[in-house]
Scaffold this active site. Structure first.
Site, PDB file in Angstrom:
ATOM      1  N   GLY A 109       0.779  -1.154   0.126  1.00  0.00           N
ATOM      2  CA  GLY A 109       0.174  -0.001   0.008  1.00  0.00           C
ATOM      3  C   GLY A 109       0.836   1.212  -0.112  1.00  0.00           C
ATOM      4  N   SER A 152       4.818  -5.461  -3.890  1.00  0.00           N
ATOM      5  CA  SER A 152       4.670  -4.006  -3.858  1.00  0.00           C
ATOM      6  C   SER A 152       5.263  -3.305  -2.868  1.00  0.00           C
ATOM      7  CB  SER A 152       3.219  -3.531  -4.148  1.00  0.00           C
ATOM      8  OG  SER A 152       2.910  -2.476  -4.721  1.00  0.00           O
ATOM      9  N   TYR A 153       4.445  -2.443  -1.880  1.00  0.00           N
ATOM     10  CA  TYR A 153       5.133  -1.773  -0.781  1.00  0.00           C
ATOM     11  C   TYR A 153       5.732  -2.591   0.262  1.00  0.00           C
ATOM     12  CZ  TYR A 153       6.291   1.937   2.305  1.00  0.00           C
ATOM     13  OH  TYR A 153       6.978   3.203   2.662  1.00  0.00           O
ATOM     14  N   ASP A 167       3.606  -5.644 -15.671  1.00  0.00           N
ATOM     15  CA  ASP A 167       3.313  -4.743 -14.638  1.00  0.00           C
ATOM     16  C   ASP A 167       4.009  -3.437 -15.116  1.00  0.00           C
ATOM     17  OD1 ASP A 167       2.821  -2.987 -12.208  1.00  0.00           O
ATOM     18  OD2 ASP A 167       4.374  -4.112 -11.255  1.00  0.00           O
ATOM     19  N   HIS A 200       1.295  -7.047 -11.774  1.00  0.00           N
ATOM     20  CA  HIS A 200       1.905  -6.612 -10.319  1.00  0.00           C
ATOM     21  C   HIS A 200       1.509  -7.747  -9.472  1.00  0.00           C
ATOM     22  CE1 HIS A 200       3.267  -3.423  -7.988  1.00  0.00           C
ATOM     23  NE2 HIS A 200       2.208  -3.864  -6.680  1.00  0.00           N
TER      24      HIS A 200
END
Length: 480
Positions: free
Chosen positions: A100, A196-197, A396, A448
């Site tokens: 996030g 991701s984060y 992605d 992603h």
């Protein structure tokens, strides 16, 4: 080779000084957070017997509930844990984290990626994921930090004070206390993965665990390694790779590519200039209404969330979602807001959010600290002897394969095994290269969220990672 304790502590002190921090030890809450006094009874209470919309039986046990990570403020993290399908006592423990910052690992990791229970389009019916990672590991999903998913704090100010550093400390406190509730996993081989984060969360948590081990001698968390996918790693290289990927994939014009590199340098992304903003608008128009997280699959029509993502510094997890469904996030939102679902998962109505969300804008917009690069931590942990893998779905455009390769190149690691294709059922599954201390794997045709788009290939990936084996080669008979 393992670093000596003395050298490791000196190295950590240097890194802390480089980051502008001179704290001498961890937050006391990591060591003195409340310990479950009746862990066996609480574990039994956490057992999930059956879920609404579940028309099938499963052979594995699963549990969900809260673990307090800070007694003083009443911070508690929500988890969902799945034992392995077969012989869980022989399988490692794997923690999965989404990013996030502010997005739920249960919403994404469990409900549409690597978990056993996925949600149909009606938002009320479950189906069994045949490629769930609990086929090869005991899998633990954690909603972190507080304010994400069903995780909460009794102090509302905590929701405005989240950041990388406290997230790592709270996650360590969670693991320490969770192991009191599930003592059979103390000392079990333990791995962390995410995307991701979580490219920040995972290595920072690994670093925190390693420091905790060296300082305290506590070996209950037996960390062996970590693996991250399409991971935010280094701001400079992440941004550099995005423009190259968009151009090489034919998403933007030659002129836009050249001007993006002129006007949108690294500092411009931190403090955007008017020229950079103009070029980002042009690039967004050239991209069209596509899902930047998965450029070759359809977007969720009528959603409108996929435009102009590149301006947000690429910190959000994917919102792409039986057969690939780009609207999976909407299905999760319906399901986890059902009162009967929350009751089955032991969500306390007194602390439950008024509306459960896959991602919290409040958490994201109030994030306090986010180092520009994880590469110094990689260097530490490679020296500590952890097994470290990075993987990348190659469709992605948000944190593309080019960005990850630039970050790995910046580590200047010697090559152990050169670039080659890897295979699944005789077909190229992607490409891989092994370095001294790190393995890179690309996954062909995945966006992603690799396990969402290519679940079978993702299962092959986690099998290889956990076993410490190279990605599969083409069988010899295939050439005959």
């Amino acid at each position: 080779m393992k670093l000596s304790c003395l050298f490791f502590l000196i190295l950590n002190l240097v890194v802390q000084l480089q980051r502008g921090s001179c704290t001498s030890s961890f937050d006391d809450n990591i060591y003195h957070s409340d310990i479950i006094t009746n862990s066996t009874n609480q574990k039994d209470l956490d057992r999930v017997l059956k879920l609404p919309g579940q028309s099938f039986n499963v052979s594995f046990a699963h549990y969900s509930g809260y673990v307090t990570v800070n007694k003083e403020s009443g911070r508690a993290l929500f988890y969902w844990f799945f034992e392995a399908v077969e012989d869980p006592s022989s399988k490692p423990l794997l923690l999965w984290l989404n990013g996030g910052p502010g997005c739920s690992s249960i919403a994404y990791g469990e409900a549409e990626e690597i978990g056993p229970f996925h949600i149909k389009a009606d938002g009320k019916t479950l189906y069994l994921n045949p490629y769930s990672w609990n086929q090869v590991a005991n899998v633990l999903f954690l909603d972190s930090p507080v304010g994400v998913g069903f995780s909460y704090s009794n102090n509302s100010k905590d929701l405005l004070d989240n950041g990388d550093e406290r997230t790592a400390k709270d996650s360590l406190a969670f693991l320490s206390n969770w192991l009191e509730r599930f003592p059979e996993y103390k000392g079990r081989d333990f791995y962390i993965s995410g995307e991701s984060y979580a490219g920040h969360y995972v290595p920072q948590l690994a670093e925190t665990i390693v420091k905790h081990h060296w300082i305290t001698g506590d070996k209950s968390i037996n960390l062996k390694g970590y693996m991250v996918g399409n991971a935010l790693t280094d701001d400079y290289h992440d941004h550099l790779g995005v423009f190259q990927f968009m151009w090489s994939a034919g998403l933007i014009s030659d002129r836009t590519f050249k001007l993006l590199n002129v006007y949108c340098d690294f500092e411009s992304f931190i403090h955007t200039s008017s020229q950079c903003d103009k070029m980002l608008d042009i690039a967004s128009n050239e991209l069209g209404n596509i899902d930047a997280y998965s450029i070759y699959t359809p977007s969720c029509t009528g959603n409108g969330q996929f435009l102009n993502k590149i301006r947000r510094r690429f910190h959000s997890v994917a919102r792409v979602g039986e057969k690939y469904d780009p609207c999976t996030e909407a299905h999760s939102t319906v399901y986890f807001n059902l009162p009967e679902v929350q009751k089955a998962l032991h969500v306390n109505p007194a602390v439950a959010p008024s509306k459960w969300e896959t991602c919290s804008n409040e958490i994201n917009s109030n994030w306090k600290d986010s180092p520009r690069s994880m590469l110094p931590i990689y260097k530490e942990l490679i020296g500590a002897g952890l097994r470290i893998w990075m993987f990348s779905g190659d469709t992605d455009a948000v944190i593309p394969v080019t960005s990850t390769r630039y970050s790995i190149d910046a580590l200047k690691l010697p090559t152990v095994s050169p670039w080659r294709a890897w295979y699944d059922d005789g077909q190229v599954g992607g490409w891989t290269q092994e370095y001294a201390g790190l393995t890179f794997v690309s996954v062909r045709g995945a966006g992603h969220e690799v396990p969402l788009h290519k679940p079978k290939l993702a299962l092959a990936l986690i099998k290889a990672f956990l076993s410490g084996s190279p990605m599969p080669t083409l069988p010899k008979y295939a050439d005959s």
